[in-house]
Design a protein around this motif. Structure first.
Motif, PDB file in Angstrom:
ATOM      1  N   LEU A 166       4.180 -24.060  23.411  1.00 40.25           N
ATOM      2  CA  LEU A 166       2.801 -23.902  22.965  1.00 40.25           C
ATOM      3  C   LEU A 166       2.529 -22.475  22.488  1.00 40.25           C
ATOM      4  O   LEU A 166       1.752 -22.271  21.547  1.00 40.25           O
TER       5      LEU A 166
ATOM      6  N   GLN B  98      -0.649 -20.217  14.032  1.00 35.89           N
ATOM      7  CA  GLN B  98      -1.967 -20.709  13.620  1.00 35.89           C
ATOM      8  C   GLN B  98      -2.696 -19.671  12.761  1.00 35.89           C
ATOM      9  O   GLN B  98      -2.430 -18.475  12.841  1.00 35.89           O
TER      10      GLN B  98
ATOM     11  N   ASP C 289      -4.652 -27.488  23.717  1.00 32.82           N
ATOM     12  CA  ASP C 289      -4.417 -28.344  22.560  1.00 32.82           C
ATOM     13  C   ASP C 289      -2.910 -28.470  22.360  1.00 32.82           C
ATOM     14  O   ASP C 289      -2.214 -27.459  22.242  1.00 32.82           O
ATOM     15  N   PRO C 290      -2.351 -29.684  22.328  1.00 33.83           N
ATOM     16  CA  PRO C 290      -0.890 -29.834  22.225  1.00 33.83           C
ATOM     17  C   PRO C 290      -0.319 -29.403  20.883  1.00 33.83           C
ATOM     18  O   PRO C 290       0.887 -29.177  20.779  1.00 33.83           O
ATOM     19  N   ASP C 291      -1.166 -29.259  19.863  1.00 38.02           N
ATOM     20  CA  ASP C 291      -0.681 -28.860  18.543  1.00 38.02           C
ATOM     21  C   ASP C 291      -0.826 -27.370  18.274  1.00 38.02           C
ATOM     22  O   ASP C 291      -0.010 -26.777  17.561  1.00 38.02           O
ATOM     23  N   THR C 292      -1.863 -26.751  18.837  1.00 39.58           N
ATOM     24  CA  THR C 292      -2.152 -25.353  18.516  1.00 39.58           C
ATOM     25  C   THR C 292      -2.048 -24.406  19.703  1.00 39.58           C
ATOM     26  O   THR C 292      -2.036 -23.188  19.522  1.00 39.58           O
TER      27      THR C 292
ATOM     28  N   ARG D 298       3.758 -22.292  18.976  1.00 38.38           N
ATOM     29  CA  ARG D 298       2.839 -22.979  18.067  1.00 38.38           C
ATOM     30  C   ARG D 298       1.579 -22.147  17.837  1.00 38.38           C
ATOM     31  O   ARG D 298       1.049 -22.088  16.722  1.00 38.38           O
TER      32      ARG D 298
ATOM     33  N   LYS E 247      -0.467 -35.247  29.879  1.00 40.49           N
ATOM     34  CA  LYS E 247      -1.404 -35.470  28.778  1.00 40.49           C
ATOM     35  C   LYS E 247      -2.734 -35.961  29.330  1.00 40.49           C
ATOM     36  O   LYS E 247      -2.794 -36.647  30.345  1.00 40.49           O
TER      37      LYS E 247
ATOM     38  N   ASN F 245      -7.789 -24.428  12.159  1.00 39.80           N
ATOM     39  CA  ASN F 245      -7.561 -25.843  12.406  1.00 39.80           C
ATOM     40  C   ASN F 245      -7.648 -26.205  13.881  1.00 39.80           C
ATOM     41  O   ASN F 245      -7.119 -27.213  14.306  1.00 39.80           O
ATOM     42  N   GLN F 246      -8.314 -25.380  14.672  1.00 43.03           N
ATOM     43  CA  GLN F 246      -8.582 -25.755  16.056  1.00 43.03           C
ATOM     44  C   GLN F 246      -9.574 -26.916  16.061  1.00 43.03           C
ATOM     45  O   GLN F 246     -10.514 -26.945  15.287  1.00 43.03           O
ATOM     46  N   ARG F 247      -9.376 -27.873  16.973  1.00 41.06           N
ATOM     47  CA  ARG F 247     -10.162 -29.088  16.949  1.00 41.06           C
ATOM     48  C   ARG F 247     -11.396 -28.943  17.822  1.00 41.06           C
ATOM     49  O   ARG F 247     -11.474 -29.463  18.925  1.00 41.06           O
TER      50      ARG F 247
END
Length: 291
Positions: free
Chosen positions: A84, A91, A246-249, A87, A213, A3-5
């Motif tokens: 991070l 993954q 990436d702030p989510d992954t 998180r 950000k 799910n890396q963007r």
């Protein structure tokens, strides 16, 4: 990681159009100016240096990539990087299967060349896409292209063994840690465990600043931290290394060399004199095959 963007082709085309000044269409050589005989901004693979095109340089100023814009966040870098790292550890594994790691990047570097009298004789943009396949021992192949056209092919007959969570790079300074993270991500598909280990190690360093950000050069949301470049490797008096995550992954999106003062370089600061964008990575069964 599943799910890396990574940006799709349409998103990359849009991002490239938005930053068109970085890829000039009608380059010309700048006027002579005193400088160190040979300077190359950034630490991209040597193969990319052959991909340069002359720069447009009106009024003796070399166009450079505009510095990223940051939105302040009230989080200290150790806390941010530790979060991070956690998180990243949750993954999925990188996509694909096989013994070869595959990584695709886009690089941009400012290269200046001078003569024996310390005059600039050429200024070039080294902009390229890189596809790299590596085996566990570091052997493999690097393909370099520009605007989709092949430019260079390099067989990696001997290389660096893969970094693992229990065998991290040796780095004395924080700048070296930043560079080691860039190198690791450039040559292998980074597992969740390794990503966790790298970010956790970086979180222990004391001389890191949270930039905030941002939107990276492929139009992806990111969070950036930076550190001061080691003086012996800096081209300008005040130079910082920036990594965008990436702030989510926790995935590494971009690595930038940011100049805050021009020194003797014919550039307008603040600006980026070098950056790398990570576009895709994973595992595959043979060289030449993408995940």
């Amino acid at each position: 990681m599943a799910n890396q963007r990574f940006p799709d082709d349409d998103a990359l085309a849009e991002a490239r159009s938005a930053h068109r000044a970085v890829w000039p269409d009608s380059p010309a050589r700048p006027r002579r100016r005193r400088l160190v005989p040979v300077l190359v901004a950034g630490t991209a693979l040597a193969a990319v240096a052959a991909v340069g095109v002359p720069l447009v340089a009106p009024d003796d100023v070399v166009p450079t990539a505009t510095a990223l814009v940051y939105q302040h966040v009230d989080t200290d870098p150790a806390t941010l990087l530790t979060d991070l790292a956690r998180r990243a550890a949750t993954q999925p594994a990188p996509s694909g299967a096989g013994d070869y790691d595959y990584v695709r990047t886009r690089t941009w570097n400012l290269a200046l060349t001078g003569d024996s009298d310390l005059n600039i004789t050429d200024a070039r943009i080294s902009a390229a896409e890189q596809d790299m396949w590596t085996a566990p021992d570091g052997t493999g192949r690097l393909d370099v292209s520009r605007d989709g056209a092949p430019v260079k092919h390099l067989d990696l007959s001997s290389g660096v063994a893969r970094t693992t969570p229990d065998r991290l790079p040796e780095a004395r300074t924080t700048a070296q840690w930043f560079d080691s993270i860039r190198e690791t991500w450039s040559r292998q598909a980074v597992s969740p465990a390794l990503q966790n280990a790298l970010l956790s190690a970086l979180a222990t360093r004391g001389d890191i600043t949270t930039e905030g950000k941002t939107t990276d050069r492929a139009n992806r949301p990111g969070i950036a931290v930076s550190t001061k470049q080691d003086p012996e490797h800096a081209l300008t008096p005040n130079e910082r290394l920036v990594i965008v995550l990436d702030p989510d992954t926790g995935m590494l999106l971009d690595y930038e060399v940011m100049s805050l003062e021009s020194g003797s370089l014919p550039i307008t600061t603040p600006c980026s004199t070098s950056y790398t964008i990570w576009l895709s990575s994973g595992h595959t069964t043979k060289i030449g095959l993408r995940p």
